[in-house]
Scaffold this motif. Sequence first.
Motif, PDB file in Angstrom:
ATOM      1  N   GLU A  89      13.757  11.709  23.199  1.00  0.00           N
ATOM      2  CA  GLU A  89      12.711  11.128  22.371  1.00  0.00           C
ATOM      3  C   GLU A  89      11.444  10.846  23.170  1.00  0.00           C
ATOM      4  OE1 GLU A  89      12.695   7.028  20.361  1.00  0.00           O
ATOM      5  OE2 GLU A  89      13.576   8.325  18.833  1.00  0.00           O
ATOM      6  N   SER A  90      11.592  10.628  24.456  1.00  0.00           N
ATOM      7  CA  SER A  90      10.425  10.350  25.293  1.00  0.00           C
ATOM      8  C   SER A  90       9.506  11.564  25.422  1.00  0.00           C
ATOM      9  CB  SER A  90      10.866   9.896  26.688  1.00  0.00           C
ATOM     10  OG  SER A  90      11.650  10.906  27.321  1.00  0.00           O
ATOM     11  N   VAL A  91      10.035  12.756  25.118  1.00  0.00           N
ATOM     12  CA  VAL A  91       9.230  13.984  25.213  1.00  0.00           C
ATOM     13  C   VAL A  91       8.461  14.204  23.907  1.00  0.00           C
ATOM     14  CG1 VAL A  91       9.271  16.486  25.562  1.00  0.00           C
ATOM     15  CG2 VAL A  91      10.823  15.012  26.869  1.00  0.00           C
ATOM     16  N   VAL A  92       9.177  14.243  22.790  1.00  0.00           N
ATOM     17  CA  VAL A  92       8.553  14.380  21.473  1.00  0.00           C
ATOM     18  C   VAL A  92       9.237  13.414  20.518  1.00  0.00           C
ATOM     19  CG1 VAL A  92       8.032  15.883  19.534  1.00  0.00           C
ATOM     20  CG2 VAL A  92       7.999  16.814  21.839  1.00  0.00           C
ATOM     21  N   LYS A  93       8.477  12.464  20.013  1.00  0.00           N
ATOM     22  CA  LYS A  93       9.018  11.481  19.078  1.00  0.00           C
ATOM     23  C   LYS A  93       8.514  11.766  17.675  1.00  0.00           C
ATOM     24  CE  LYS A  93       9.568   6.493  18.390  1.00  0.00           C
ATOM     25  NZ  LYS A  93       9.232   5.142  18.891  1.00  0.00           N
ATOM     26  N   VAL A  94       9.432  11.783  16.716  1.00  0.00           N
ATOM     27  CA  VAL A  94       9.079  12.036  15.325  1.00  0.00           C
ATOM     28  C   VAL A  94       9.084  10.710  14.571  1.00  0.00           C
ATOM     29  CG1 VAL A  94       9.713  13.224  13.203  1.00  0.00           C
ATOM     30  CG2 VAL A  94      10.058  14.352  15.410  1.00  0.00           C
ATOM     31  N   GLU A  95       7.947  10.387  13.951  1.00  0.00           N
ATOM     32  CA  GLU A  95       7.811   9.168  13.156  1.00  0.00           C
ATOM     33  C   GLU A  95       6.998   9.483  11.906  1.00  0.00           C
ATOM     34  OE1 GLU A  95       7.617   5.232  15.834  1.00  0.00           O
ATOM     35  OE2 GLU A  95       5.981   6.621  16.241  1.00  0.00           O
ATOM     36  N   ASN A  96       7.480   8.968  10.757  1.00  0.00           N
ATOM     37  CA  ASN A  96       6.746   9.119   9.501  1.00  0.00           C
ATOM     38  C   ASN A  96       6.376  10.577   9.210  1.00  0.00           C
ATOM     39  OD1 ASN A  96       6.755   6.276   9.153  1.00  0.00           O
ATOM     40  ND2 ASN A  96       4.979   6.114  10.519  1.00  0.00           N
ATOM     41  N   LYS A  97       7.341  11.451   9.409  1.00  0.00           N
ATOM     42  CA  LYS A  97       7.177  12.882   9.120  1.00  0.00           C
ATOM     43  C   LYS A  97       6.067  13.539   9.952  1.00  0.00           C
ATOM     44  CE  LYS A  97       8.820  12.547   4.337  1.00  0.00           C
ATOM     45  NZ  LYS A  97       8.513  12.845   2.913  1.00  0.00           N
ATOM     46  N   GLN A  98       5.864  13.056  11.171  1.00  0.00           N
ATOM     47  CA  GLN A  98       4.887  13.656  12.054  1.00  0.00           C
ATOM     48  C   GLN A  98       5.285  13.429  13.500  1.00  0.00           C
ATOM     49  OE1 GLN A  98       1.128  11.122  12.073  1.00  0.00           O
ATOM     50  NE2 GLN A  98       2.122  10.400  10.211  1.00  0.00           N
ATOM     51  N   ALA A  99       4.781  14.275  14.365  1.00  0.00           N
ATOM     52  CA  ALA A  99       5.057  14.158  15.789  1.00  0.00           C
ATOM     53  C   ALA A  99       3.735  14.008  16.534  1.00  0.00           C
ATOM     54  CB  ALA A  99       5.808  15.393  16.292  1.00  0.00           C
ATOM     55  N   SER A 100       3.778  13.284  17.643  1.00  0.00           N
ATOM     56  CA  SER A 100       2.562  13.060  18.426  1.00  0.00           C
ATOM     57  C   SER A 100       2.303  14.262  19.323  1.00  0.00           C
ATOM     58  CB  SER A 100       2.705  11.780  19.259  1.00  0.00           C
ATOM     59  OG  SER A 100       2.837  10.658  18.432  1.00  0.00           O
ATOM     60  N   LEU A 101       1.551  15.231  18.804  1.00  0.00           N
ATOM     61  CA  LEU A 101       1.285  16.478  19.521  1.00  0.00           C
ATOM     62  C   LEU A 101      -0.202  16.783  19.499  1.00  0.00           C
ATOM     63  CD1 LEU A 101       4.190  18.614  18.007  1.00  0.00           C
ATOM     64  CD2 LEU A 101       4.145  17.618  20.299  1.00  0.00           C
ATOM     65  N   TYR A 102      -0.753  17.118  20.638  1.00  0.00           N
ATOM     66  CA  TYR A 102      -2.164  17.496  20.733  1.00  0.00           C
ATOM     67  C   TYR A 102      -2.372  18.885  20.120  1.00  0.00           C
ATOM     68  CZ  TYR A 102      -6.674  18.700  22.828  1.00  0.00           C
ATOM     69  OH  TYR A 102      -7.972  19.094  23.024  1.00  0.00           O
ATOM     70  N   LYS A 103      -3.283  18.975  19.199  1.00  0.00           N
ATOM     71  CA  LYS A 103      -3.524  20.214  18.441  1.00  0.00           C
ATOM     72  C   LYS A 103      -2.253  20.681  17.728  1.00  0.00           C
ATOM     73  CE  LYS A 103      -7.781  20.616  20.054  1.00  0.00           C
ATOM     74  NZ  LYS A 103      -8.939  20.269  19.212  1.00  0.00           N
ATOM     75  N   TYR A 104      -1.379  19.747  17.378  1.00  0.00           N
ATOM     76  CA  TYR A 104      -0.084  20.046  16.755  1.00  0.00           C
ATOM     77  C   TYR A 104       0.833  20.827  17.683  1.00  0.00           C
ATOM     78  CZ  TYR A 104      -2.623  18.888  12.421  1.00  0.00           C
ATOM     79  OH  TYR A 104      -3.372  18.270  11.449  1.00  0.00           O
ATOM     80  N   ILE A 105       0.577  20.812  18.978  1.00  0.00           N
ATOM     81  CA  ILE A 105       1.308  21.683  19.901  1.00  0.00           C
ATOM     82  C   ILE A 105       1.866  20.946  21.120  1.00  0.00           C
ATOM     83  CG2 ILE A 105       1.132  23.712  21.401  1.00  0.00           C
ATOM     84  CD1 ILE A 105      -1.111  24.736  19.566  1.00  0.00           C
ATOM     85  N   PHE A 106       1.025  20.272  21.890  1.00  0.00           N
ATOM     86  CA  PHE A 106       1.414  19.751  23.201  1.00  0.00           C
ATOM     87  C   PHE A 106       1.702  18.247  23.179  1.00  0.00           C
ATOM     88  CE2 PHE A 106      -0.835  23.586  24.701  1.00  0.00           C
ATOM     89  CZ  PHE A 106       0.101  24.065  25.617  1.00  0.00           C
ATOM     90  N   PRO A 107       2.868  17.834  23.716  1.00  0.00           N
ATOM     91  CA  PRO A 107       3.078  16.402  23.956  1.00  0.00           C
ATOM     92  C   PRO A 107       2.065  15.939  25.014  1.00  0.00           C
ATOM     93  CG  PRO A 107       5.138  17.646  24.123  1.00  0.00           C
ATOM     94  CD  PRO A 107       4.040  18.643  24.098  1.00  0.00           C
ATOM     95  N   PRO A 108       1.343  14.852  24.777  1.00  0.00           N
ATOM     96  CA  PRO A 108       0.227  14.506  25.658  1.00  0.00           C
ATOM     97  C   PRO A 108       0.618  13.857  26.982  1.00  0.00           C
ATOM     98  CG  PRO A 108       0.428  12.879  23.913  1.00  0.00           C
ATOM     99  CD  PRO A 108       1.442  13.946  23.623  1.00  0.00           C
ATOM    100  N   HIS A 109       1.815  13.293  27.071  1.00  0.00           N
ATOM    101  CA  HIS A 109       2.149  12.481  28.244  1.00  0.00           C
ATOM    102  C   HIS A 109       2.905  13.234  29.334  1.00  0.00           C
ATOM    103  CE1 HIS A 109       0.676   8.780  26.486  1.00  0.00           C
ATOM    104  NE2 HIS A 109       1.358   9.020  25.379  1.00  0.00           N
ATOM    105  N   LEU A 110       3.161  14.517  29.159  1.00  0.00           N
ATOM    106  CA  LEU A 110       3.889  15.262  30.187  1.00  0.00           C
ATOM    107  C   LEU A 110       3.033  15.426  31.441  1.00  0.00           C
ATOM    108  CD1 LEU A 110       5.588  18.113  28.099  1.00  0.00           C
ATOM    109  CD2 LEU A 110       6.624  16.016  28.968  1.00  0.00           C
ATOM    110  N   GLU A 111       3.676  15.279  32.610  1.00  0.00           N
ATOM    111  CA  GLU A 111       2.946  15.459  33.865  1.00  0.00           C
ATOM    112  C   GLU A 111       2.433  16.883  34.016  1.00  0.00           C
ATOM    113  OE1 GLU A 111       6.031  14.254  33.410  1.00  0.00           O
ATOM    114  OE2 GLU A 111       6.645  12.932  35.065  1.00  0.00           O
TER     115      GLU A 111
END
Length: 545
Positions: A353-375
């Motif tokens: 879940e720390s990589v991609v978390k799904v909440e309220n039918k959406q995921a926190s992804l930049y441009k719908y693509i990239f998880p923002p917090h990855l090193e």
Amino acid sequence: MMGVGMCDWFKSSQSGVLSKEGKEILLFHDMPPFDCISVIDQEADGKVTFNNRELGKEQVEDGRPSLYKSVVSNTCKEMSAFTDFPYPEDFPAFLSHSQVLEYLRMYAKHFDLLKHIQFKTTVISVRKCPDFSTTGQWTIVTESNGKQESSVFDAVMICIGYLSDPSLPLESFPGIEKFQGQYFHSRYYKHPDAFEGKKVLVVGMGNSGVDIAIEASRVAKKVMISTGQGAWVISRVFDSGYPWDMVFLTRFMNIVRNSLPAPITTWLVAHRMNQWFNHANYGLVPQNRIVIREPILNDELPGCIITGKISVKPSLKEIKENSVVFQNSPTEEPIDIIVFATGYKFSFPFLEESVVKVENKQASLYKYIFPPHLEKPTLAVIGLIKPFGAVMPVVEIQARWVTRVFKGLCQLPSVSTMVEEINEKKKNKIRWFGLSYDEVLKTDCLVYIDDLASLMGTKPNVLALLFQDPSLAMKIFFGPCTAYQYRLTGPGKWDGARNAILTQWDRTIKPMRTRVVEEPPNFYFNLLKIISLLALFAAIFLGFK
């Protein structure tokens, strides 16, 4: 790369400029080659077993998308084609699933993709390697033939789509536990045989729900659609008989729509939709016209309503043993079968879940693509988006941009910038200009593709083309925004892009012109129009004399 969606993983694999740099590409697919049409023979919550009398037993397997036999594409072939591979000219404008499958087969053969795909392999887990902060590598555990295997990869694309896990919120339908009839999610629908002679209710008004209602109306005793929101209905056959998206989705029209104040834009959309038929008279007008819901692409629904084969009802209030009660109506309607066309949900069970978390039918992804917090930006999600238009060109552009990010040729902004944009999108604010959408995942496909294309240098410069190639520039600006435009320049330039754009209308019209019709000479035709106009004026003059 991981995926069960053919449109996702085929282009993700081919777009591998990575392979040209000596990088090994491997795609895990948990189905046999080209087995993209699931089947059904299982109970939905113990209520219904669906057996197709013509095709035998059909089984829908968990975790896999499913299609019904009669499904037809909602976007035409020219707008749905990949950027460097037009559909054959003899294919119809709108396609059956078997024709889309044939196109994918041709595509895979043309680009020699199958060697990159490991079929019948399920991804169990995707985890960061211990040295991820320096290498960006991932440990992937897969299972094939009952045997698990662990491998390390430099980058990962997740292309699993969002149409395999049905959303069936039974708790939202009071009394469902008492219902004595049959009910199931639309995902399990294959054929209308089970509806023969029955009273059928379809809950939800998406494209699948309407398709199922129309098929049921041919054999059922009675069919109703329950919708609280309503929807605009569009015919695939648009102005002058051309495909709707080739007329509606142009750069010129998009600029007009997005430049006008939102109330004017929504009024124009409503006016255009009502030119076919008055939605209010058919009980279909969207409840909230400030935001755009997914329109219904269907050529038969108005005809079914006006002939009494289908009736449109409000939201369900209560379900009883053998009947239902609708909102604002005291009358009970007897029902035998309920089909819940209530959409889908998505998740990433193989990811932490720390990589991609799904909440309220959406995921926190930049441009719908990239998880923002990855090193390191070495994991991307492809296809988790609902564009207003064809999805295949969108996921291809996503994949092309992702491969350039993986290679270091395109850079992502700072984490704070990405998070700020993600949070702003999550608010899903009503826009002052242009169209607003009812879900975060829904977006203007032309604006979105142009955004990604700008980041990798493949967006066509219409102004420059106006001086270099005026004919091409006019077709790009005023004509349909087909995906070939994104192969005219920049990385991955395709020499056939210009010709594909100039001949796109020919490929659209050719399969329809199966009967040669002699058109009258222009001179006589124009003369006839002038005489007719004079006759009309004469008739008006004499009528008031």
